[in-house]
Design an enzyme around this catalytic site. Structure first.
Site, PDB file in Angstrom:
ATOM      1  N   LYS A   5      13.685  13.067   2.389  1.00 52.03           N
ATOM      2  CA  LYS A   5      14.306  14.236   3.049  1.00 52.03           C
ATOM      3  C   LYS A   5      13.802  14.387   4.483  1.00 52.03           C
ATOM      4  CE  LYS A   5      12.970  17.149  -0.258  1.00 52.03           C
ATOM      5  NZ  LYS A   5      12.808  18.435  -0.972  1.00 52.03           N
TER       6      LYS A   5
ATOM      7  N   ARG B 172       0.320   1.371   1.468  1.00 53.10           N
ATOM      8  CA  ARG B 172       0.936   0.216   2.128  1.00 53.10           C
ATOM      9  C   ARG B 172       2.147   0.716   2.895  1.00 53.10           C
ATOM     10  NH1 ARG B 172       2.364  -5.427  -0.753  1.00 53.10           N
ATOM     11  NH2 ARG B 172       0.112  -5.657  -0.423  1.00 53.10           N
TER      12      ARG B 172
ATOM     13  N   ARG C 280       0.952  -7.326  -6.917  1.00 46.26           N
ATOM     14  CA  ARG C 280      -0.479  -7.560  -7.156  1.00 46.26           C
ATOM     15  C   ARG C 280      -1.376  -6.406  -6.699  1.00 46.26           C
ATOM     16  NH1 ARG C 280       2.294 -12.102  -7.185  1.00 46.26           N
ATOM     17  NH2 ARG C 280       3.426 -11.059  -5.524  1.00 46.26           N
ATOM     18  N   THR C 281      -1.121  -5.909  -5.486  1.00 43.35           N
ATOM     19  CA  THR C 281      -2.059  -4.924  -4.937  1.00 43.35           C
ATOM     20  C   THR C 281      -1.881  -3.569  -5.619  1.00 43.35           C
ATOM     21  OG1 THR C 281      -1.741  -6.099  -2.850  1.00 43.35           O
ATOM     22  CG2 THR C 281      -2.973  -4.037  -2.752  1.00 43.35           C
TER      23      THR C 281
ATOM     24  N   HIS D 113      -4.740  -6.330   5.772  1.00 42.09           N
ATOM     25  CA  HIS D 113      -4.695  -6.104   4.317  1.00 42.09           C
ATOM     26  C   HIS D 113      -6.143  -6.343   3.884  1.00 42.09           C
ATOM     27  CE1 HIS D 113      -3.685  -6.121   0.194  1.00 42.09           C
ATOM     28  NE2 HIS D 113      -2.699  -7.005   0.174  1.00 42.09           N
TER      29      HIS D 113
END
Ligand code: CP
Length: 312
Positions: A86, A107, A57-58, A135
Site C-alpha cells: 500500500k 534481504r 537457503r538464507t 551478503h
C-alpha cells in the site's frame, strides 16, 4: 569482539578472530543439527525474516536455526499482503516490526537497505543481501565449510569464477578469504571483474595475494573453486546479461582436461545455472550439498545465539 546486540551489515566489520569464535560455537551445534536435536537457548525470542527478494537457503536457514534453538519467527517472502504493497515507507515498516521482534533478518534489492533498517531498529539487523553489495553471513557458512572439508583455510588457493562484479556473495567472501590469508585467483569476463575499490581495500588492509587467470589455469591451481552465477537481477543491462551468461561451464570433463587436483572442492552459493554441471553433484569435488546440509544451519544457529547474547 562480542556479537551481542550487533548488526551484521558488512564483512569488513568483522575480524578473523570473530569468524573463529563463530566457528567454535557452530562446532557445538553441528551434531545437534545432524542428529535433528533441539535446544531451548532462544525460547521466547522472535526473529523477523523480511525478504523483499527471493530466497530459499538464507530465509529458511535462519528460520530453521531459530526453531532449532526454541525461538520462533514471523515474516514474509515478498511484500504481497504487507502494507508495503500500500506504499508504506520502508523505515516506517521497519520501526513497526522492530517493536514485534528481537532480531531482524532482511534481504532487499537496494544497496544499503539493511543499513537503513539498522539505523531505525533497536533490534539487531542481519543483512541477508542488499542488492549487489553484501551478503555477510554467507562467507561465515562458506569458510566454515572449507575449514571442515579441507582442515584449514590459510594458504589455500581459492579460485572465484564467474560474475565477480555484481554478486554480493563474492563481494562478501573475498574479505573473509583475505582475513584467512588465502591466495585469491580470479576468473571473470572483463566486464565482470571484482571492483577496483574492493581489490584496493583487500590489498591495502589485508595484504592479500590476488592473481588473474584463465579458467583452465585456475582450475589446475585451485584447492577450492567457487562458481559465481550470473543473475539477471544483478545486471543493469539485459543485453549484457544475455551476452555473458554461459561464459563458463564447469563439468567433469572440463575438470579432468584442466588437470584439477584430486582433492579440489567446488562450492557454489546456489541456485545454479549453466556454470555448474549436475554431473559434479555426486563426485568428491562437490562441496555445496554438504555446505547447506551440514554446516549452514549450525552457523546460523551460532550467529543468532551470539547476537541474542545467550552464547558468548
Ligand atoms: N545463497 C543464497 O543466498 O541462497 P538463497 O538466495 O536461496 O537464500
Amino acid at each position: 569482539m562480542s556479537l551481542k546486540g550487533k548488526d551484521i551489515l558488512h564483512v569488513r566489520d568483522f575480524t578473523r578472530e570473530d569468524f573463529e569464535q563463530v566457528f567454535e560455537v557452530a562446532d557445538g551445534f553441528v551434531s545437534l543439527w545432524k542428529e535433528k536435536g533441539y535446544k531451548k537457548l532462544l525460547e521466547g525470542k522472535v526473529l523477523a525474516t523480511l525478504f523483499f527478494e527471493p530466497s530459499t537457503r538464507t530465509k529458511f536457514g535462519f528460520e530453521a536455526a531459530m526453531l532449532k534453538l526454541g525461538g520462533t519467527y514471523v515474516g514474509w517472502a515478498g511484500i504481497s499482503y504487507t502494507s508495503y504493497e500500500k506504499g508504506e515507507r520502508f523505515t516506517d515498516g521497519i520501526r513497526m516490526i522492530d517493536g514485534m521482534a528481537d532480531i531482524i533478518a532482511i534481504r532487499h534489492s537496494e544497496v544499503g537497505a539493511a543499513q537503513r533498517a539498522a539505523e531505525v531498529a533497536e533490534a539487531p539487523v542481519i543483512n541477508c543481501g542488499d542488492g549487489t553489495n553484501q551478503h555477510p553471513t554467507q562467507p561465515f557458512v562458506e569458510l566454515y565449510t572449507i575449514k571442515k572439508l579441507k582442515g584449514k583455510i590459510d594458504g589455500l588457493n581459492i579460485a572465484l569464477m564467474g560474475d565477480l562484479r555484481g554478486m554480493r556473495v563474492v563481494n562478501s567472501l573475498v574479505y573473509g578469504c583475505a582475513m584467512f590469508n588465502a591466495h585469491l585467483i580470479l576468473v571473470s569476463p572483463k566486464e565482470l571483474t571484482l571492483s577496483e575499490d574492493i581489490t584496493k581495500e583487500l590489498k591495502e588492509k589485508y595484504n592479500v595475494r590476488i592473481t588473474l587467470m584463465r579458467p583452465e589455469e585456475a582450475v589446475a591451481e585451485a584447492d577450492m573453486l567457487y562458481l559465481s552465477p550470473m543473475e539477471i537481477a544483478r545486471f543493469e543491462d539485459e543485453e549484457e546479461y544475455y551476452r555473458l551468461r554461459g561464459t563458463y561451464g564447469v563439468n567433469l570433463d572440463f575438470l579432468k582436461r584442466a588437470g584439477a587436483k584430486e582433492d579440489l572442492i567446488i562450492l557454489h552459493p546456489l541456485p545454479r545455472q549453466e556454470e555448474l554441471s549436475p554431473d559434479i553433484d555426486d563426485t568428491p569435488y562437490c562441496g555445496y550439498w554438504e555446505m547447506y546440509r551440514s554446516y549452514a544451519i549450525p552457523i546460523r544457529m551460532a550467529l543468532l545465539a551470539m547476537i541474542l547474547g545467550t552464547v558468548k
